[in-house]
Design a protein around this motif. Structure first.
Motif, PDB file in Angstrom:
ATOM      1  N   VAL A 182     -67.160 -12.914 -13.566  1.00 22.92           N
ATOM      2  CA  VAL A 182     -67.437 -12.678 -12.148  1.00 22.92           C
ATOM      3  C   VAL A 182     -66.694 -11.415 -11.732  1.00 22.92           C
ATOM      4  N   THR A 219     -62.500 -12.922 -14.595  1.00 17.84           N
ATOM      5  CA  THR A 219     -62.758 -12.608 -13.190  1.00 17.84           C
ATOM      6  C   THR A 219     -61.969 -11.359 -12.783  1.00 17.84           C
TER       7      THR A 219
ATOM      8  N   PHE B 160     -71.060 -18.455  -2.974  1.00 15.82           N
ATOM      9  CA  PHE B 160     -71.486 -17.213  -3.616  1.00 15.82           C
ATOM     10  C   PHE B 160     -72.340 -17.551  -4.844  1.00 15.82           C
ATOM     11  N   ALA B 161     -72.907 -16.520  -5.455  1.00 14.04           N
ATOM     12  CA  ALA B 161     -73.861 -16.727  -6.551  1.00 14.04           C
ATOM     13  C   ALA B 161     -73.277 -17.553  -7.697  1.00 14.04           C
ATOM     14  N   HIS B 178     -66.475 -19.518  -4.407  1.00  8.30           N
ATOM     15  CA  HIS B 178     -66.818 -18.254  -5.075  1.00  8.30           C
ATOM     16  C   HIS B 178     -67.572 -18.496  -6.380  1.00  8.30           C
ATOM     17  N   SER B 179     -68.128 -17.442  -6.878  1.00 10.94           N
ATOM     18  CA  SER B 179     -69.037 -17.501  -8.029  1.00 10.94           C
ATOM     19  C   SER B 179     -68.388 -18.135  -9.257  1.00 10.94           C
ATOM     20  N   GLY B 180     -69.191 -18.861  -9.982  1.00  8.20           N
ATOM     21  CA  GLY B 180     -68.739 -19.425 -11.247  1.00  8.20           C
ATOM     22  C   GLY B 180     -67.885 -20.669 -11.101  1.00  8.20           C
ATOM     23  N   SER B 216     -63.220 -17.798  -7.717  1.00 10.65           N
ATOM     24  CA  SER B 216     -64.186 -17.596  -8.793  1.00 10.65           C
ATOM     25  C   SER B 216     -63.744 -18.326 -10.059  1.00 10.65           C
TER      26      SER B 216
END
Lengths: 349, 349, 349
Positions: A182, A219, B160-161, B178-180, B216
């Protein structure tokens, strides 16, 4: 399908001893390599293995060559850095053996109409490319990746499946980002207010140079106001955390599970062992090497190798040692008392 | 497009010195801020920088104001907590500058017919929303997220994605994931049986309060039988692991790479430095602060700051120290022998 | 919908005291279990709780049974390993209560025409299955997973959402891979050349046996030339990093945040506490147990428990201790000086 040894030497240099028309199709370890394969010797301790290898060709150093040549019957490429030579030859052979991903956009990908995807780029299944993003020539974006608004992916850079690359972040040419990484998530920035936290918007970017390699599930946070910067040739292994506003110098490498807190300035050509941890707001100069498992709380101003982890031992022995460590103050007191007594004894003589 | 200083003061309080009709459009660091930007001074050491700033306006404390006001010519907002004031002003300015994600469901999203998605929520490309899941008003689910069956995402919460949010988990209002991040994966629960492991089904949930922020690639496991609980205002940075059945008190913050083993009960208003590690089944009371890199094996029953990591030094010096640590038992023996000898010497006088 | 106690005993053994026609529908903790639920007692300290439980049935050991039976009125299943018995009974009850994912391929999945997906397998939304991959009978691949070219997923193996499983990797039967895990990313292999790094292609695979469980966001790198091997029954928790060419023996378990550098050979039936870190190129024999937070720099050749982390204390006390640790050389010098002086004093008498 194979590559002639003559072509390898033409591409990568080195001195060939043997028939330039021998073809190799793959790389292999010294003890596994067969008739169409090339291997290498980068550790003189393995000379005996090399001498018995059935590889079609070996890459080795001028130092190791005479001993190996005495019995090994295949072709030899002699190079001052056989390991780097092997790496380049391997890249070439692997690229010959694998079909390049076909240019074009998979029908399931969701590419915003304002994104610019170069016609030679590959966009895999279920990829999202948001508004204004730019994917340059020969970039490869594998399945499930997310490319945020106005992000830029440089030429010939490869994102493996399921990478998240957030808004306005930039990566240069020939980079690799592995799956689950990420890039550009928000930094951990909060203002404390009466026991609660108020989020500080993170409006900086992540800006990465060329030839950067980011490991799986690593990350890298975007900067708060300014950018997080990763210079050319930086190599980050898996599961690494880079905080917001860090600046990592060119050709620095970090092994798995390293953590770097925010606003660190790290020099060029540094190495960080696995799970080493770097406090925020410090500076580490060029050519510093941190041993695995070491926590670095303050700036490092001199090149060199630094270490700090508790030595491992049997659990029973550790229990004893840990108790003594906890009682070091009392040990020092006993020494001081002894010093006083001994001084008195000497004076009284 | 800008926001009047008068409006900022009306929204967030503070004392304005200057023209309320001045408009600012963005935030910036003290040394970068320009004519349409607002900055802040939260560290008195930077007074000189503030006094020279070209920002349209500065947020600063009553303590710093006189020194800065002497030379700085822009407008000033005086607040007892300029950093928190800046955070709120920045949130406002950023939200003004960015378009809100459009409400609605991206055509590529796979939303189960029994899921309830509020019409003001945003569902991005390639999102999966499973049966019975609930996405409340103004929630934003970016590309590639997976929302499991019967999961609940509260109002104005933002994923987030590429977030994974598993079955029956709940997050409250104004949260950010957050992502992931993976919320509600199975806890690590096995029964040993004759040298092999039998998996224990993990049927609890993850239940998160309001204003929770998850970094993340952070993972929070679902409970085994009961739930894992994250209270209001908890802030978790990236790459953190929270084991099953943990209970984390309100307004506790953890920096990157922290690990918390299962069934920990952690109090309110605690902080955990990067890569600190918490053993399972222990309790940590409110207002405990754990330094980075510290392993906490047992319960902490008193507020305060706790630390335990091996000090870093050059590798050569560490080799010497580590050998001495390993031999602390022998050092203690030598001190005891000295004590006995000295006692005899004294008595014999 | 429930399961008769008689059926449980028929499936899993144990001695039933009570009516075999009693039906239970779910599992629950001792203090929460109600009239249709089964619970267990694996810790004799909880006998009082068990004796008061309102569970329909309890699983317990022959040792605990008499004390509990005196007051507890529900049915009892007596087993030598009540925890493992509970795990198996729980698996059975949970599988009865949950509908199996329907066989078939979600319309949004992108399955290459040369991939082989067994008709009983489940492929969720937005899954990518690349060319030549094989998904065997009753495998479940949840939303957003990526299955690389020629990868093989064994029978009844379950990938939770957003797993990445790279080219040519193999997992056996009844495995579980949790969300965000990345299997088969490139190992961290570079040849240094004049201060820069040349990538070494990673052409090995990850080969996993049966009954392997991989946690959320865990990464297992593919081998460089040979394979990374995870044997049967290995259990890896979340956020773990396994480097390239590691070999992990059967029924070894690792807690969260463990890091294993490349080319380690780890034995069978080992356990690794959270955040323990293993250096590369070492060997750890069978039945080794590493305590949480311990760094293992060298091979471990004897079974047993090993530990090495700095003891935690208040920050103020740690400051004192850390200073003494840094000065251990000087403490040793003082002891030596005392020894010399005392020796002289004794001789001079």
């Amino acid at each position: 399908m194979g590559t002639r040894l003559g072509e390898l030497v033409q591409r990568f240099g080195g001195q060939l001893e043997g028939d330039p028309d021998i073809e190799v199709t793959a790389i292999a370890a010294l003890d596994h390599a067969g008739a169409n394969e090339i291997s290498f010797l980068s550790n003189s301790k393995l000379r005996v293995l090399a001498a018995q290898s059935r590889a079609a060709a070996l890459i080795l150093s001028p130092l190791d060559d005479p001993a190996v040549a005495a019995t090994y019957e295949g072709a030899r490429i002699i190079s001052d850095n056989p390991y780097a030579y092997f790496a380049r030859a391997a890249q070439h052979l692997v690229s010959q053996a694998q079909a390049e991903p076909a240019p074009g956009i998979h029908p399931t990908a969701a590419v915003h109409e304002t994104a610019q995807v170069h016609p030679t780029a590959h966009i895999g299944a279920h990829v999202t490319v948001e508004a204004g993003a730019v994917i340059k020539a020969r970039a490869v974006i594998d399945g499930g990746c997310y490319i945020g608004p106005e992000a830029v992916v440089g030429e010939a850079t490869h994102f493996f499946a399921n990478v998240t690359f957030h808004a306005r972040c930039i990566i240069g040419e020939r980079g690799i980002i592995h799956s689950g990484a990420v890039i550009g998530g928000d930094g951990f920035g909060f203002a404390e207010d009466d026991g609660t936290y108020v989020k500080i918007p993170q409006i900086g970017r992540v800006v990465m140079g060329n030839d950067v390699d980011i490991g799986s599930n690593t990350t890298v946070d975007r900067g708060a106001l300014d950018d997080t910067v990763i210079e050319d040739g930086v190599k980050l292994d898996n599961q690494i955390q880079i905080g917001h506003n860090c600046h990592i110098g060119a050709h620095t490498a970090m092994a798995g599970c390293v953590g770097v807190a925010g606003s660190c300035k790290i020099g060029k050509h540094c190495t960080f062992g696995g799970a080493s941890m770097i406090n925020g707001h410090i500076e580490i100069v060029d050519n510093v090497h941190i041993t695995a498992g070491t926590l670095v709380p303050n700036s490092v101003t001199e090149p060199g190798r630094y270490t700090g982890f508790f030595p491992v031992t049997t659990n029973a022995e550790w229990e004893r040692i840990a108790a003594l460590v906890r009682n070091l103050s009392s040990m020092r007191e006993k020494i001081r008392a002894l010093e006083r007594t001994v001084k008195t004894l000497k004076e009284e003589k």
